[in-house]
Design a protein around this motif. Structure first.
Motif, PDB file in Angstrom:
ATOM      1  N   GLU A  49       0.815  -1.215   0.000  1.00 29.26           N
ATOM      2  CA  GLU A  49       0.000   0.000   0.000  1.00 29.26           C
ATOM      3  C   GLU A  49       0.847   1.263   0.000  1.00 29.26           C
ATOM      4  O   GLU A  49       0.319   2.353   0.059  1.00 29.26           O
ATOM      5  N   ASN A  50       2.176   1.093  -0.102  1.00 25.51           N
ATOM      6  CA  ASN A  50       3.008   2.295  -0.019  1.00 25.51           C
ATOM      7  C   ASN A  50       3.947   2.456  -1.199  1.00 25.51           C
ATOM      8  O   ASN A  50       4.944   3.158  -1.105  1.00 25.51           O
ATOM      9  N   TYR A  51       3.651   1.792  -2.300  1.00 23.39           N
ATOM     10  CA  TYR A  51       4.423   2.041  -3.513  1.00 23.39           C
ATOM     11  C   TYR A  51       3.666   3.115  -4.276  1.00 23.39           C
ATOM     12  O   TYR A  51       2.491   2.901  -4.643  1.00 23.39           O
ATOM     13  N   PRO A 118      16.042 -16.453  10.780  1.00 28.50           N
ATOM     14  CA  PRO A 118      15.360 -17.442  11.625  1.00 28.50           C
ATOM     15  C   PRO A 118      14.937 -16.843  12.972  1.00 28.50           C
ATOM     16  O   PRO A 118      15.541 -15.884  13.441  1.00 28.50           O
ATOM     17  N   ILE A 119      13.911 -17.437  13.568  1.00 30.72           N
ATOM     18  CA  ILE A 119      13.435 -16.975  14.878  1.00 30.72           C
ATOM     19  C   ILE A 119      14.511 -17.238  15.938  1.00 30.72           C
ATOM     20  O   ILE A 119      14.667 -16.508  16.889  1.00 30.72           O
ATOM     21  N   ASP A 120      15.257 -18.309  15.749  1.00 29.54           N
ATOM     22  CA  ASP A 120      16.347 -18.682  16.647  1.00 29.54           C
ATOM     23  C   ASP A 120      15.846 -19.269  17.974  1.00 29.54           C
ATOM     24  O   ASP A 120      16.246 -18.814  19.048  1.00 29.54           O
ATOM     25  N   ASP A 155       7.013  -4.136  10.153  1.00 26.36           N
ATOM     26  CA  ASP A 155       5.968  -4.079   9.124  1.00 26.36           C
ATOM     27  C   ASP A 155       5.581  -5.474   8.656  1.00 26.36           C
ATOM     28  O   ASP A 155       4.391  -5.785   8.496  1.00 26.36           O
ATOM     29  N   SER A 156       6.592  -6.319   8.411  1.00 31.32           N
ATOM     30  CA  SER A 156       6.289  -7.653   7.881  1.00 31.32           C
ATOM     31  C   SER A 156       5.443  -8.431   8.866  1.00 31.32           C
ATOM     32  O   SER A 156       4.419  -9.017   8.493  1.00 31.32           O
ATOM     33  N   ALA A 157       5.872  -8.458  10.129  1.00 26.86           N
ATOM     34  CA  ALA A 157       5.157  -9.256  11.132  1.00 26.86           C
ATOM     35  C   ALA A 157       3.699  -8.823  11.229  1.00 26.86           C
ATOM     36  O   ALA A 157       2.785  -9.662  11.201  1.00 26.86           O
TER      37      ALA A 157
HETATM   38  P1  NAP Z   1      12.325  -5.191  10.679  1.00 25.57           P
HETATM   39  O1  NAP Z   1      11.696  -3.902  10.347  1.00 25.57           O
HETATM   40  O2  NAP Z   1      13.796  -5.270  10.858  1.00 25.57           O
HETATM   41  O3  NAP Z   1      11.594  -5.752  11.985  1.00 25.57           O
HETATM   42  C1  NAP Z   1      12.030  -6.927  12.583  1.00 25.57           C
HETATM   43  C2  NAP Z   1      11.205  -7.137  13.828  1.00 25.57           C
HETATM   44  O4  NAP Z   1      11.593  -8.365  14.426  1.00 25.57           O
HETATM   45  C3  NAP Z   1      11.401  -6.048  14.866  1.00 25.57           C
HETATM   46  O5  NAP Z   1      10.193  -5.733  15.488  1.00 25.57           O
HETATM   47  C4  NAP Z   1      12.388  -6.673  15.837  1.00 25.57           C
HETATM   48  O6  NAP Z   1      12.209  -6.269  17.170  1.00 25.57           O
HETATM   49  C5  NAP Z   1      12.040  -8.132  15.752  1.00 25.57           C
HETATM   50  N1  NAP Z   1      13.202  -8.989  15.978  1.00 25.57           N
HETATM   51  C6  NAP Z   1      14.418  -8.894  15.403  1.00 25.57           C
HETATM   52  N2  NAP Z   1      15.211  -9.876  15.830  1.00 25.57           N
HETATM   53  C7  NAP Z   1      14.481 -10.616  16.705  1.00 25.57           C
HETATM   54  C8  NAP Z   1      14.730 -11.770  17.457  1.00 25.57           C
HETATM   55  N3  NAP Z   1      15.920 -12.379  17.418  1.00 25.57           N
HETATM   56  N4  NAP Z   1      13.737 -12.250  18.233  1.00 25.57           N
HETATM   57  C9  NAP Z   1      12.533 -11.660  18.279  1.00 25.57           C
HETATM   58  N5  NAP Z   1      12.231 -10.555  17.566  1.00 25.57           N
HETATM   59  C10 NAP Z   1      13.193 -10.042  16.782  1.00 25.57           C
HETATM   60  O7  NAP Z   1      12.003  -6.325   9.580  1.00 25.57           O
HETATM   61  P2  NAP Z   1      10.742  -6.523   8.619  1.00 25.57           P
HETATM   62  O8  NAP Z   1       9.479  -6.285   9.313  1.00 25.57           O
HETATM   63  O9  NAP Z   1      10.995  -7.826   7.950  1.00 25.57           O
HETATM   64  O10 NAP Z   1      10.953  -5.399   7.530  1.00 25.57           O
HETATM   65  C11 NAP Z   1      12.165  -5.324   6.775  1.00 25.57           C
HETATM   66  C12 NAP Z   1      12.129  -4.066   5.925  1.00 25.57           C
HETATM   67  O11 NAP Z   1      11.096  -4.185   4.953  1.00 25.57           O
HETATM   68  C13 NAP Z   1      11.800  -2.834   6.761  1.00 25.57           C
HETATM   69  O12 NAP Z   1      12.507  -1.757   6.225  1.00 25.57           O
HETATM   70  C14 NAP Z   1      10.337  -2.653   6.563  1.00 25.57           C
HETATM   71  O13 NAP Z   1       9.918  -1.311   6.704  1.00 25.57           O
HETATM   72  C15 NAP Z   1      10.176  -3.140   5.120  1.00 25.57           C
HETATM   73  N6  NAP Z   1       8.794  -3.631   4.902  1.00 25.57           N
HETATM   74  C16 NAP Z   1       7.881  -2.728   4.521  1.00 25.57           C
HETATM   75  C17 NAP Z   1       6.588  -3.111   4.326  1.00 25.57           C
HETATM   76  C18 NAP Z   1       5.611  -2.071   3.907  1.00 25.57           C
HETATM   77  O14 NAP Z   1       5.971  -0.925   3.900  1.00 25.57           O
HETATM   78  N7  NAP Z   1       4.399  -2.402   3.564  1.00 25.57           N
HETATM   79  C19 NAP Z   1       6.196  -4.427   4.528  1.00 25.57           C
HETATM   80  C20 NAP Z   1       7.158  -5.337   4.945  1.00 25.57           C
HETATM   81  C21 NAP Z   1       8.460  -4.918   5.144  1.00 25.57           C
HETATM   82  P3  NAP Z   1      12.589  -4.768  17.645  1.00 25.57           P
HETATM   83  O15 NAP Z   1      11.474  -3.920  17.137  1.00 25.57           O
HETATM   84  O16 NAP Z   1      12.621  -4.919  19.114  1.00 25.57           O
HETATM   85  O17 NAP Z   1      13.926  -4.465  17.053  1.00 25.57           O
END
Ligand code: NAP
Length: 314
Positions: A49-51, A118-120, A155-157
């Motif tokens: 929704e953000n492209y 991985p969740i680890d 965002d992904s989660a």
């Molecule tokens: P992310 O933004 O890096 O978020 C990772 C999340 O996992 C964070 O909440 C982090 O916690 C948590 N985390 C990291 N390591 C962990 C661990 N070992 N155990 C438990 N939790 C852990 O990754 P992402 O959501 O995959 O997104 C990646 C990039 O893609 C970002 O730049 C994001 O904005 C972009 N993206 C954008 C969209 C969109 O705009 N529609 C959709 C998907 C992804 P903390 O918050 O405590 O660090």
């Protein structure tokens, strides 16, 4: 393969396909090499929704990528499906060895992206595909009317958790802190969804079960308290989706290209790496925002830099 391309693009995600489009339009000879399906991580995203300009109802990552692929092909980008295993990038002619062939080019744009981290937790590898998944689009429908847990707070989660509410009985987000990292607009949707629940300050320690995932021990990181979660007896299992960030697909370039401590490739603002004729674009490079919009911009810049380096005009 004897042909020497002006540029080979490694990876057909948004960055690679945008680079292919721009290089093709510049009348460079271009080969895009992809080992799997086009689109990388975005190919399995249900909702984008953000492209900018993309607010067409029903558009998915896959449909957006299909148009990007078609557009790159329209301007002459050649395609091959192969897995590159070895590269030689320091000479004037770069050589990429794949399972099917060897490819040569004057320039290379690396757009190999990133993969789920991985969740680890203990048992994770054992239960992958038996309750543990990293792709809601691929596996969501296996969890019809079951409980599902999603680890992460970005965002992904949160986006994927919302998508999973279409199938699951309930979706519980397990996040290690007490506030989400996801964009506020996504959070608002999640907090309003009656099927969503949240487990704050919590990490997954161990998972188990007989054949399918049916047990999980989680830990409150503030109190240290351990809680055992077991699947509803009638269900016999639950789902666990990991969305805890990404890892770069850069191992092949270790010791060849400059990287940060996490393995993301360092570039200047025009996508040049430390080697002449080698560029990196998209999620693979060190950057502050990994989105489709920044990936396609990187790809366009890299391709234009290739064109300029080969032209007497500039
Ligand atoms: P992310 O933004 O890096 O978020 C990772 C999340 O996992 C964070 O909440 C982090 O916690 C948590 N985390 C990291 N390591 C962990 C661990 N070992 N155990 C438990 N939790 C852990 O990754 P992402 O959501 O995959 O997104 C990646 C990039 O893609 C970002 O730049 C994001 O904005 C972009 N993206 C954008 C969209 C969109 O705009 N529609 C959709 C998907 C992804 P903390 O918050 O405590 O660090």
């Amino acid at each position: 393969m004897d042909k020497i391309y002006d540029v080979i693009i490694l990876g057909a995600g948004p960055a690679g396909l945008a680079a292919g489009l721009y290089a093709g339009r510049s009348r460079l000879s271009v080969l895009i090499i992809e080992k799997g399906q086009d689109g990388g991580q975005i190919a399995v995203s249900e909702d984008i929704e953000n492209y900018p300009g993309q607010f067409v109802e029903g558009e998915t990552g896959a449909s957006l990528i299909a148009r990007m692929t078609e557009q790159a092909a329209k301007f002459g980008a050649e395609r091959v499906s192969d897995t590159i295993t070895e590269v030689s990038l320091d000479g004037e002619i770069k050589v990429l060895k794949g399972g099917k062939n060897e490819y040569r080019a004057k320039n290379v744009i690396i757009a190999t992206g990133a993969r789920p981290r991985p969740i680890d937790c203990k048992g994770e590898a054992e239960f992958a595909g038996r309750g543990v998944s990293y792709c809601a689009t691929c596996d969501g429908n296996f969890f019809q009317d079951l409980d599902v847990y999603v680890v992460g707070g970005g965002d992904s989660a949160v986006e994927e958790a919302l998508y999973l509410t279409k199938f699951a009985k309930k979706v519980t987000v397990i996040h290690r802190r007490n506030e989400l990292r996801a964009a506020k607009s996504i959070q608002e949707k999640a907090f309003q969804n009656p099927k969503m629940d949240f487990m704050w300050d919590t990490v997954v320690e161990e998972i188990g079960g007989a054949d399918l995932l049916s047990e999980m021990t989680v830990k409150n990181v503030k109190t240290g308290e351990l809680t055992k979660i077991t699947a509803n007896e009638a269900d016999g299992m639950f789902g666990l989706f990991g969305f805890v960030g990404t890892l770069p697909n850069s191992r092949m370039f270790e010791g060849i290209l400059d990287m940060d401590e996490r393995g993301y490739i360092k570039t200047d603002e025009d996508m040049h790496t430390n080697l002449p004729g080698v560029y990196a674009a998209g999620d693979i490079r060190v950057k502050s925002l990994r989105q489709v919009v920044t990936a396609v911009a990187d790809g366009a810049i890299a391709a234009v830099q290739v064109e300029r380096s080969m032209s007497d005009y500039y």
